[in-house]
Each structure stands twice: as C-alpha cells, then as structure tokens.
Scaffold this motif. Sequence first.
Motif, mmCIF file in Angstrom:
data_model
loop_
_atom_site.group_PDB
_atom_site.id
_atom_site.type_symbol
_atom_site.label_atom_id
_atom_site.label_comp_id
_atom_site.label_asym_id
_atom_site.label_seq_id
_atom_site.Cartn_x
_atom_site.Cartn_y
_atom_site.Cartn_z
ATOM 1 N N LYS A 1 0.836 -1.202 0.000
ATOM 2 C CA LYS A 1 0.000 0.000 0.000
ATOM 3 C C LYS A 1 0.871 1.253 0.000
ATOM 4 C CE LYS A 1 -4.001 2.010 0.314
ATOM 5 N NZ LYS A 1 -4.913 2.016 -0.803
ATOM 6 N N GLU A 2 1.980 1.241 0.754
ATOM 7 C CA GLU A 2 2.894 2.378 0.773
ATOM 8 C C GLU A 2 3.517 2.605 -0.604
ATOM 9 O OE1 GLU A 2 5.771 1.805 3.849
ATOM 10 O OE2 GLU A 2 4.296 1.986 5.451
ATOM 11 N N LYS A 3 3.862 1.517 -1.286
ATOM 12 C CA LYS A 3 4.423 1.643 -2.634
ATOM 13 C C LYS A 3 3.401 2.248 -3.589
ATOM 14 C CE LYS A 3 7.781 -2.109 -2.513
ATOM 15 N NZ LYS A 3 8.171 -3.417 -3.082
ATOM 16 N N GLU A 4 2.158 1.810 -3.482
ATOM 17 C CA GLU A 4 1.102 2.348 -4.334
ATOM 18 C C GLU A 4 0.882 3.833 -4.049
ATOM 19 O OE1 GLU A 4 -2.440 0.060 -3.855
ATOM 20 O OE2 GLU A 4 -1.520 -1.782 -4.600
ATOM 21 N N ASN B 1 1.372 6.895 -6.685
ATOM 22 C CA ASN B 1 0.293 7.842 -6.950
ATOM 23 C C ASN B 1 0.731 9.275 -6.670
ATOM 24 O OD1 ASN B 1 -1.410 5.799 -7.714
ATOM 25 N ND2 ASN B 1 -2.367 5.611 -5.706
ATOM 26 N N LEU B 2 1.514 9.475 -5.619
ATOM 27 C CA LEU B 2 2.005 10.805 -5.284
ATOM 28 C C LEU B 2 2.952 11.329 -6.361
ATOM 29 C CD1 LEU B 2 2.020 13.044 -3.142
ATOM 30 C CD2 LEU B 2 3.978 11.895 -2.102
ATOM 31 N N VAL B 3 3.808 10.473 -6.881
ATOM 32 C CA VAL B 3 4.730 10.873 -7.946
ATOM 33 C C VAL B 3 3.952 11.262 -9.197
ATOM 34 C CG1 VAL B 3 6.504 10.016 -9.528
ATOM 35 C CG2 VAL B 3 6.703 9.572 -7.084
ATOM 36 N N LEU C 1 3.903 14.959 -10.952
ATOM 37 C CA LEU C 1 4.277 15.173 -12.352
ATOM 38 C C LEU C 1 3.143 15.818 -13.142
ATOM 39 C CD1 LEU C 1 6.219 11.877 -13.158
ATOM 40 C CD2 LEU C 1 7.161 14.171 -12.876
ATOM 41 N N THR C 2 1.924 15.397 -12.871
ATOM 42 C CA THR C 2 0.773 15.975 -13.563
ATOM 43 C C THR C 2 0.604 17.451 -13.201
ATOM 44 O OG1 THR C 2 -0.330 13.820 -13.528
ATOM 45 C CG2 THR C 2 -1.706 15.740 -13.952
ATOM 46 N N SER C 3 0.746 17.771 -11.927
ATOM 47 C CA SER C 3 0.610 19.175 -11.521
ATOM 48 C C SER C 3 1.735 20.029 -12.100
ATOM 49 C CB SER C 3 0.559 19.293 -9.999
ATOM 50 O OG SER C 3 1.767 18.826 -9.437
ATOM 51 N N CYS C 4 2.946 19.499 -12.152
ATOM 52 C CA CYS C 4 4.061 20.233 -12.772
ATOM 53 C C CYS C 4 3.790 20.473 -14.249
ATOM 54 C CB CYS C 4 5.368 19.476 -12.595
ATOM 55 S SG CYS C 4 6.007 19.533 -10.918
ATOM 56 N N LEU C 5 3.254 19.479 -14.922
ATOM 57 C CA LEU C 5 2.942 19.621 -16.344
ATOM 58 C C LEU C 5 1.885 20.703 -16.558
ATOM 59 C CD1 LEU C 5 3.314 18.484 -19.236
ATOM 60 C CD2 LEU C 5 1.401 16.974 -18.739
#
Length: 72
Positions: free
Chosen positions: A45-48, A52-54, A58-62
Amino acid sequence: MSAEKISSTELNDLPPLATPEKSEEVSSVGRVDINILLNRARKEKEKENLTNLVFAGLTSCLIIVAGIILSF
C-alpha cells in the motif's frame, strides 16, 4: 498439421522467482503469521501511495508549465 515452436528466448525473458525464507513466512507448526501478512499488505500500500504521489506531482508540474507557456 502445423505446430508452433516455443522459442527459448521467451522463457529467458521471465524474471527469476524469489524464494521466501521459511522462518519468515511459515512457522514450525505450518501456520502463517497474520502480522507478516499485514506488514506485507502495508508495504504494498505504501508503494502504491508513493507511485500515486509521484504521478500527481508530475501531472501538476505539467499543468503549471503549460500554464506558464500559454500565458506568454
């Protein structure tokens, strides 16, 4: 009749399987410890969540970069 050959390269592309240590996974009685299973589920769950956070970052930076480019 025609038969398809299975190439050996298809078999070599598979990743090697990891064998879990016996002391960690199964106790001497043959029962599985629930805490080990819960810890494994928490790690997945932590990996997921990290993935998702990454992607969200990236989407917000774009979106921000596209907004800056379009504002000029």
